[in-house]
Design an enzyme around this catalytic site. Sequence first.
Site, PDB file in Angstrom:
ATOM      1  N   GLY A 155      63.440  59.964 -11.961  1.00 50.76           N
ATOM      2  CA  GLY A 155      64.598  59.703 -11.197  1.00 50.76           C
ATOM      3  C   GLY A 155      66.157  59.098 -11.948  1.00 50.76           C
ATOM      4  O   GLY A 155      65.427  57.929 -12.214  1.00 50.76           O
ATOM      5  N   GLY A 179      63.211  62.931 -21.703  1.00 44.43           N
ATOM      6  CA  GLY A 179      63.845  64.689 -21.187  1.00 44.43           C
ATOM      7  C   GLY A 179      64.625  64.562 -21.173  1.00 44.43           C
ATOM      8  O   GLY A 179      65.796  63.459 -20.913  1.00 44.43           O
ATOM      9  N   ASP A 210      56.502  70.332 -22.812  1.00 40.58           N
ATOM     10  CA  ASP A 210      56.463  71.638 -23.684  1.00 40.58           C
ATOM     11  C   ASP A 210      57.375  72.017 -24.952  1.00 40.58           C
ATOM     12  O   ASP A 210      57.183  72.863 -24.502  1.00 40.58           O
ATOM     13  CB  ASP A 210      57.256  71.519 -22.408  1.00 40.58           C
ATOM     14  CG  ASP A 210      56.756  71.667 -20.606  1.00 40.58           C
ATOM     15  OD1 ASP A 210      55.728  71.331 -20.801  1.00 40.58           O
ATOM     16  OD2 ASP A 210      57.578  71.452 -19.733  1.00 40.58           O
ATOM     17  N   MET A 253      50.027  73.933 -19.947  1.00 45.20           N
ATOM     18  CA  MET A 253      52.020  73.085 -19.200  1.00 45.20           C
ATOM     19  C   MET A 253      53.074  74.198 -20.212  1.00 45.20           C
ATOM     20  O   MET A 253      52.960  74.449 -20.776  1.00 45.20           O
ATOM     21  CB  MET A 253      51.851  71.974 -20.243  1.00 45.20           C
ATOM     22  CG  MET A 253      51.572  70.865 -19.486  1.00 45.20           C
ATOM     23  SD  MET A 253      49.551  70.952 -20.053  1.00 45.20           S
ATOM     24  CE  MET A 253      49.576  70.351 -21.836  1.00 45.20           C
TER      25      MET A 253
END
Length: 437
Positions: A155, A179, A210, A253
Amino acid sequence: MAPNLNFTQSQFDVASLGQCNVESPLQLSTVPGDGRCDFTFDDARILYEPRFRTGEAICPLSLEHAGPRQKIFFDPAKVKAAIVTCGGLSPGINNVVRTVVLELIHNYGVPQVVGIRFGYEGLNPAVGRPPMSLTPEVVENIHHHGGTILGTSRGPQEANTTVDFLVSQGINILFCIGGDGTQRGSHAIAVEVARRGLKIAVVGIPKTIDNDIEFCYTTFGFATAVAEAEVAIDRAHVEAKSVDNGVGLVKLMGREAGFITATAVLASGEANFCLVPELPLELHGPHGFLAKLKRRLQARSHAVVVVAEGAGQHLLKEIAGADASGNRRLADIGYFLKEQIESYLKAEGVPTSVKYFDPSYLIRSLPAEAVDSLLCERFARAAVHAAMSGRTDLLIGLWHNHLIHVPLTTSTGLKKRLDPESELWTSVLSLTGQEKW
C-alpha cells in the site's frame, strides 16, 4: 510475446534533475580497448526491437542504456540516500540492498545511506518507524538471508507526506524496490518532487517473483523460485508414482502470469499438466481437464498437475475487493482443483490419491541462488549510477540482456504475459503432452 510497437520515442525519454557537472569518482575509462571498464556514453541506446526480416525497415525505437556516467549530477559528499522495499517477498531483496549500499559508500563516497522501515509506511512518520542506518558493516552478510532486512508492507502513502518526510530527513536519492504497485507509488513521489521543483532522484528497482514486469526479461528471484518449484514438482511426482492412480498437484506463484509455472514444469520434466492464467481452464466435457486427467491415469496410472495461483479464477466464486497493493484477491485454485479431481474420479469409478503441494511462501522467503545474486548486483549498480547522474522517475529494466532506463510513466500499469505462441509455451506442450489426452 512480441513487443508493443505502438510506443513513441518520447515515451522512452528519461527525466533528469539537471545538468551533470560533477566528475564521477569512479576510476573508469572513456577509451575502449585500453583494458579498463568504460563509462557509458549519455547517448548510448538499446534498440527496442532488434529483430527484423531481410528487406524490412528496422524499428528506430530505442531505450537509454544504463550504466556509470563520466559526469554526474550529485556531489557524492552531499548525498543522503534511502532505500525502501515494498510488497511481497522475493529471493534477492537483501542482495539488492547490500549492493546499493556498498556501491554508494565504497565507490561513490556517499557518506550516509538509510533504510526505510516496512515499506512506504516508513515514509510517513505518523504510522511508520524511523529509518535505520545502513553501513557496510550492517549489510555485510545480509545477502545470505531471505526476506528483507528493512521489512516490507503493501500500500502507498500520500505523496505530499512522503516528500515532506524526504525533505525533513535531507534525503536526496530514494531507491524503491518493488513491483508494479510499488513503482506506481514511486512515480507519485517523483511527480510531487517535480511539482515542488526539488532535486530528489527517485529510482525504481523491479522486484516480482512472478517475472511479469514489462521491459524486464527476467526479474531477480525468478531463477531461485523456479529451482525450488522444480523440487516441489519432483516430490509430487514421487508421491504420485508411489500409489495406483496417484495425482500430485502443485500450486505455484503467478497471479496473472504463468512464467514460474511453465518454466518450473520444463525444468522438472515430470509434469503432465501445466495450467496458467493466460489460457482458459476448461474443467468438464470430453476435452476438459478432468476427462484428460482420467485418460492419463488409465494409460499411465499416475499424473502430476502444476497450476499457477491465478489460473481458473473464472471457475471460482469471486472474492470482493483488492489487497493494499491494488491486486484483486484470488480464490484458492489449488484446493478447488483437488476437490474437483477427487469428486470427478470418484463419480467415474476411478480410485485415486491426490497429494497437494503449496510451496509458495517457502519459495518466496528463500535467499537468492547464484544466478539471481548476479542479477541483483547488476540491477543495484545500474540504479545507483542512474540516481547519481540525476536521472529520476525511472525503472531499471533488462532488455536484450542490456540494462536500460525506462520512464515510470511508460512502465507502470503494464504487465508481461506468457505468450501462447512462444517457444516457452510450445516447449511446455511438447513436454507434458497435455493436449493429446
